[in-house]
Design a protein around this motif. Structure first.
Motif, mmCIF file in Angstrom:
data_model
loop_
_atom_site.group_PDB
_atom_site.id
_atom_site.type_symbol
_atom_site.label_atom_id
_atom_site.label_comp_id
_atom_site.label_asym_id
_atom_site.label_seq_id
_atom_site.Cartn_x
_atom_site.Cartn_y
_atom_site.Cartn_z
ATOM 1 N N SER A 233 -67.757 -69.579 35.751
ATOM 2 C CA SER A 233 -68.938 -68.704 35.810
ATOM 3 C C SER A 233 -68.839 -67.698 36.951
ATOM 4 O O SER A 233 -69.453 -66.626 36.880
ATOM 5 C CB SER A 233 -70.224 -69.532 35.937
ATOM 6 N N ASN B 270 -69.745 -64.076 36.039
ATOM 7 C CA ASN B 270 -70.892 -63.450 36.687
ATOM 8 C C ASN B 270 -70.482 -62.252 37.533
ATOM 9 O O ASN B 270 -71.235 -61.282 37.640
ATOM 10 C CB ASN B 270 -71.670 -64.482 37.506
ATOM 11 N N PHE C 77 -74.825 -63.539 32.047
ATOM 12 C CA PHE C 77 -74.670 -64.437 33.191
ATOM 13 C C PHE C 77 -74.742 -65.896 32.745
ATOM 14 O O PHE C 77 -75.407 -66.227 31.769
ATOM 15 C CB PHE C 77 -75.767 -64.184 34.224
#
Length: 185
Positions: free
Chosen positions: A94, A98, A154
Motif C-alpha cells: 500500500s 498510496n 488509496f
C-alpha cells in the motif's frame, strides 16, 4: 501540568503526544508518512507502529513520495524481510500504491496538503472534550474523506484510520480541554 491520558507511561507515546500529535502539518512528505503509519497501525496498537517508525523511515527513504512510488515487487519483499516494519505484505504494498495516488492528487490540487486541508477549510477543527473516552473513533468528515481516498485508489484508509490520521496531522485537535497541548481559541 495536565495532559491527555492515552499515552500512559510509554515514553515514546508521551513524546509523540507532547511534540507532534495534533500539530497542523502542511508538508506533503510528512502527511504521506503519517498516512502510511496510520494505515500500518490498522488492527494494531499505535505504540507498536511508533516503535518501528525509524525502520519505516529507513525502508522507505524517509517517505520520499517519488521513491516510494517507484518501488518494485522485489524491493517491497526486501523491505518485508530486512526491515523492522509490520510484516503484512498488503500494508507494505500500500505504500507504493498510496504514493502513486498522492502523486496524482499533487497534479490535480498542487499538493497533497491542499487536497486534505480543503476538507476542513484550511484550519483545524478544535474539539471540546473533557475526557479521552469522549473522543469518537470516526466522524462524518473522516467517512467522507475515506470514501474519496478509496475512490482515488488509496488502500488502508478506512474512516477510523482517517480520523486517527486527521488527529495526527492537526486537521483535528482532539486534545482534552485540560491538556497543555489543547488549542485555546
Amino acid at each position: 501540568m495536565s495532559t491527555c491520558l492515552w499515552p500512559g507511561n510509554n515514553e515514546r507515546m508521551r513524546e509523540y503526544h507532547d511534540k507532534e500529535w495534533g500539530v497542523p502539518s502542511y508538508d506533503d512528505r510528512y502527511l504521506f508518512e503519517m498516512l502510511t503509519l496510520e494505515g500500518a497501525q490498522a488492527g494494531l496498537s499505535w505504540s507498536i507502529v511508533l516503535s518501528k517508525r525509524d525502520s519505516y523511515k529507513e525502508a522507505f527513504n524517509n517517505f520520499d513520495i517519488s521513491y516510494c512510488s517507484s518501488l518494485n515487487e522485489t524491493e517491497l519483499e526486501d523491505i518485508k524481510e530486512n526491515y523492522q516494519v509490520i510484516k503484512h505484505m498488503a500494508k507494505i504494498r500500500s505504500v507504493k500504491n498510496n504514493a502513486n495516488c498522492v502523486l496524482e492528487i499533487q497534479k490535480e490540487f498542487g499538493s497533497f496538503s491542499n487536497y486534505l486541508w480543503d476538507y476542513v477549510d484550511f484550519k483545524p477543527i478544535i474539539n471540546d472534550w473533557e475526557m479521552n473516552d469522549s473522543l469518537p473513533a470516526q466522524t462524518d468528515l473522516s467517512t467522507q474523506l475515506s470514501k474519496d481516498l478509496k475512490k482515488r485508489g488509496f488502500k488502508f484508509v478506512g474512516p477510523v484510520t482517517i480520523y486517527s490520521f486527521m488527529q495526527a496531522v492537526g486537521m483535528v485537535d482532539d486534545h482534552i480541554n485540560s491538556c497543555f497541548r489543547h488549542t485555546t481559541i
